[in-house]
Design a protein around this motif. Structure first.
Motif, PDB file in Angstrom:
ATOM      1  N   ASP A 111      11.919  19.575 -79.649  1.00 53.11           N
ATOM      2  CA  ASP A 111      12.526  19.961 -80.906  1.00 53.11           C
ATOM      3  C   ASP A 111      13.895  19.289 -81.029  1.00 53.11           C
ATOM      4  O   ASP A 111      14.332  18.573 -80.115  1.00 53.11           O
ATOM      5  N   LYS A 112      14.584  19.526 -82.142  1.00 52.91           N
ATOM      6  CA  LYS A 112      15.876  18.877 -82.379  1.00 52.91           C
ATOM      7  C   LYS A 112      16.897  19.236 -81.301  1.00 52.91           C
ATOM      8  O   LYS A 112      17.665  18.381 -80.861  1.00 52.91           O
ATOM      9  N   HIS A 113      16.909  20.476 -80.894  1.00 51.43           N
ATOM     10  CA  HIS A 113      17.868  20.915 -79.885  1.00 51.43           C
ATOM     11  C   HIS A 113      17.706  20.126 -78.590  1.00 51.43           C
ATOM     12  O   HIS A 113      18.688  19.674 -77.993  1.00 51.43           O
ATOM     13  N   GLN A 114      16.479  19.930 -78.163  1.00 53.29           N
ATOM     14  CA  GLN A 114      16.217  19.176 -76.928  1.00 53.29           C
ATOM     15  C   GLN A 114      16.585  17.707 -77.094  1.00 53.29           C
ATOM     16  O   GLN A 114      17.114  17.078 -76.164  1.00 53.29           O
ATOM     17  N   MET A 115      16.319  17.147 -78.262  1.00 56.22           N
ATOM     18  CA  MET A 115      16.646  15.747 -78.512  1.00 56.22           C
ATOM     19  C   MET A 115      18.158  15.530 -78.515  1.00 56.22           C
ATOM     20  O   MET A 115      18.662  14.558 -77.955  1.00 56.22           O
ATOM     21  N   ILE A 116      18.889  16.459 -79.125  1.00 52.54           N
ATOM     22  CA  ILE A 116      20.344  16.348 -79.174  1.00 52.54           C
ATOM     23  C   ILE A 116      20.937  16.468 -77.778  1.00 52.54           C
ATOM     24  O   ILE A 116      21.837  15.707 -77.407  1.00 52.54           O
ATOM     25  N   SER A 117      20.431  17.391 -76.992  1.00 53.60           N
ATOM     26  CA  SER A 117      20.921  17.555 -75.618  1.00 53.60           C
ATOM     27  C   SER A 117      20.674  16.299 -74.797  1.00 53.60           C
ATOM     28  O   SER A 117      21.533  15.874 -74.009  1.00 53.60           O
ATOM     29  N   ALA A 118      19.513  15.683 -74.986  1.00 59.68           N
ATOM     30  CA  ALA A 118      19.193  14.452 -74.263  1.00 59.68           C
ATOM     31  C   ALA A 118      20.122  13.315 -74.679  1.00 59.68           C
ATOM     32  O   ALA A 118      20.587  12.537 -73.844  1.00 59.68           O
ATOM     33  N   ALA A 119      20.405  13.226 -75.980  1.00 59.51           N
ATOM     34  CA  ALA A 119      21.291  12.174 -76.482  1.00 59.51           C
ATOM     35  C   ALA A 119      22.704  12.355 -75.938  1.00 59.51           C
ATOM     36  O   ALA A 119      23.366  11.388 -75.543  1.00 59.51           O
ATOM     37  N   LEU A 120      23.172  13.611 -75.888  1.00 62.23           N
ATOM     38  CA  LEU A 120      24.536  13.875 -75.442  1.00 62.23           C
ATOM     39  C   LEU A 120      24.727  13.594 -73.956  1.00 62.23           C
ATOM     40  O   LEU A 120      25.849  13.350 -73.514  1.00 62.23           O
ATOM     41  N   LYS A 121      23.646  13.624 -73.183  1.00 66.93           N
ATOM     42  CA  LYS A 121      23.764  13.286 -71.763  1.00 66.93           C
ATOM     43  C   LYS A 121      24.236  11.847 -71.586  1.00 66.93           C
ATOM     44  O   LYS A 121      24.892  11.511 -70.601  1.00 66.93           O
ATOM     45  N   PHE A 122      23.900  10.980 -72.551  1.00 73.74           N
ATOM     46  CA  PHE A 122      24.345   9.595 -72.474  1.00 73.74           C
ATOM     47  C   PHE A 122      25.847   9.485 -72.689  1.00 73.74           C
ATOM     48  O   PHE A 122      26.470   8.518 -72.245  1.00 73.74           O
ATOM     49  N   LEU A 123      26.432  10.473 -73.375  1.00 73.84           N
ATOM     50  CA  LEU A 123      27.877  10.452 -73.582  1.00 73.84           C
ATOM     51  C   LEU A 123      28.609  10.565 -72.254  1.00 73.84           C
ATOM     52  O   LEU A 123      29.669   9.975 -72.057  1.00 73.84           O
ATOM     53  N   GLU A 124      28.037  11.318 -71.318  1.00 72.32           N
ATOM     54  CA  GLU A 124      28.665  11.522 -70.016  1.00 72.32           C
ATOM     55  C   GLU A 124      28.594  10.271 -69.148  1.00 72.32           C
ATOM     56  O   GLU A 124      29.345  10.138 -68.181  1.00 72.32           O
ATOM     57  N   THR A 125      27.691   9.366 -69.467  1.00 73.58           N
ATOM     58  CA  THR A 125      27.553   8.116 -68.708  1.00 73.58           C
ATOM     59  C   THR A 125      27.622   6.915 -69.648  1.00 73.58           C
ATOM     60  O   THR A 125      26.991   5.885 -69.400  1.00 73.58           O
ATOM     61  N   ASP A 126      28.372   7.059 -70.737  1.00 68.63           N
ATOM     62  CA  ASP A 126      28.405   6.036 -71.780  1.00 68.63           C
ATOM     63  C   ASP A 126      28.892   4.696 -71.240  1.00 68.63           C
ATOM     64  O   ASP A 126      29.871   4.623 -70.493  1.00 68.63           O
ATOM     65  N   THR A 127      28.206   3.641 -71.637  1.00 69.98           N
ATOM     66  CA  THR A 127      28.524   2.293 -71.176  1.00 69.98           C
ATOM     67  C   THR A 127      29.998   1.952 -71.317  1.00 69.98           C
ATOM     68  O   THR A 127      30.610   1.409 -70.389  1.00 69.98           O
ATOM     69  N   VAL A 128      30.597   2.262 -72.465  1.00 73.01           N
ATOM     70  CA  VAL A 128      31.972   1.832 -72.722  1.00 73.01           C
ATOM     71  C   VAL A 128      33.002   2.699 -72.006  1.00 73.01           C
ATOM     72  O   VAL A 128      34.193   2.380 -72.027  1.00 73.01           O
ATOM     73  N   CYS A 129      32.565   3.780 -71.377  1.00 72.58           N
ATOM     74  CA  CYS A 129      33.500   4.673 -70.685  1.00 72.58           C
ATOM     75  C   CYS A 129      33.664   4.325 -69.214  1.00 72.58           C
ATOM     76  O   CYS A 129      34.642   4.735 -68.583  1.00 72.58           O
TER      77      CYS A 129
END
Length: 277
Positions: A111-129
């Motif tokens: 569902d949307k909640h699971q998709m958003i959580s998965a997307a936000l995990k990339f923020l913690e390992t974001d390429t530019v960070c």
């Protein structure tokens, strides 16, 4: 420096066109099917959804569902993918069709909640960070090319992200995560699928939103996501055709994802512009 990398990438050893290799590399890894139709058309079906017809047969998803999309603009784009196929159907080139199938079949039942959580995990390992401590040339390149994008998104969304050379990366404040969670919640399920697709390609929420917000071109975002690799190529060169293949593929997937996001959240203005073009 980014512009110089664009120019450099075009003139690196092996940076000329290798379309014959490009084709054969795919054909060995992906099943193809002989084309079984002549005409492609779209039709509005029940509930105002748009369907794709191959001759007189309605297109179905791999899961057997009716292939029906929410608006005419997206239907036209998908129909164009099918119409551009020649004697053999090359499904690996049909990114919009694949994204639609993913939404319609939802094979992982998320569902949307699971998709958003998965997307936000990339923020913690974001390429530019994630930054390096050496060599100094790459340190400077990352700072000069990634910092402006990082500053842009922090100002654009009024958040703090930061960067770090630690293996753990920067510590993303909870308020930043919540801001992005709310922003991603504003996307419909279709658009969110496209955005998540871009994020997984670029390994970066920052670059992906840069593309969607039209702050970055697809070409710029792809180069920024491969900054370290492009830097190394300046000194060591690249495998004769592999670099080109990877670059073209990443551009194609990123561009398709961005188009999918915009078309699946299509407005009358977008529709008019698409039809005029």
């Amino acid at each position: 420096m980014l512009r110089s990398l664009v120019r450099l990438q075009r003139h690196l050893p092996g940076a000329r066109s290798h379309q014959h290799v490009f084709k054969s590399a795919h054909s060995t890894a992906t099943a193809e099917r002989r084309k079984f139709y002549e005409d492609v058309s779209i039709a509005q079906g029940e509930g105002g959804l748009y369907e794709i017809n191959l001759d007189k047969r309605k297109l179905k998803t791999p899961g057997g569902k009716l292939f029906a999309v929410p608006n005419e603009a997206l239907a036209v784009a998908v129909a164009t993918e099918w119409d551009s196929q020649r004697a053999t159907l090359k499904f690996y080139t049909m990114h919009l069709t694949t994204l639609c199938n993913t939404v319609l079949d939802n094979p992982t039942q998320r569902d949307k909640h699971q998709m958003i959580s998965a997307a936000l995990k990339f923020l913690e390992t974001d390429t530019v960070c994630f930054r390096v401590d050496e060599p100094s040339g790459l340190v400077d390149l990352q700072r000069n090319e990634w910092d402006p994008v990082l500053h842009w998104i922090e100002n654009r969304y009024n958040v703090v992200i930061g960067s770090s050379s630690s293996i753990l990366g920067p510590e993303i404040p909870d308020v930043t995560k919540e801001t992005f969670r709310q922003h991603l919640s504003s996307y419909n399920f279709w658009s969110l699928t496209g955005l998540e697709y871009i994020i997984t390609q670029l390994k970066s929420v920052v670059l992906s939103l840069g593309v969607i917000d039209r702050h970055l071109t697809v070409e710029e975002a792809v180069l920024l996501s491969r900054l370290e690799e492009e830097y190394q190529i300046q000194f060591w060169g690249n495998v004769e055709w592999a670099h080109d293949y990877d670059m073209y593929e990443l551009r194609a997937r990123t561009a398709a994802g961005a188009l999918f996001v915009h078309l699946s959240s299509e407005s009358s203005t977008v529709k008019r512009k698409l039809l005029q073009d």
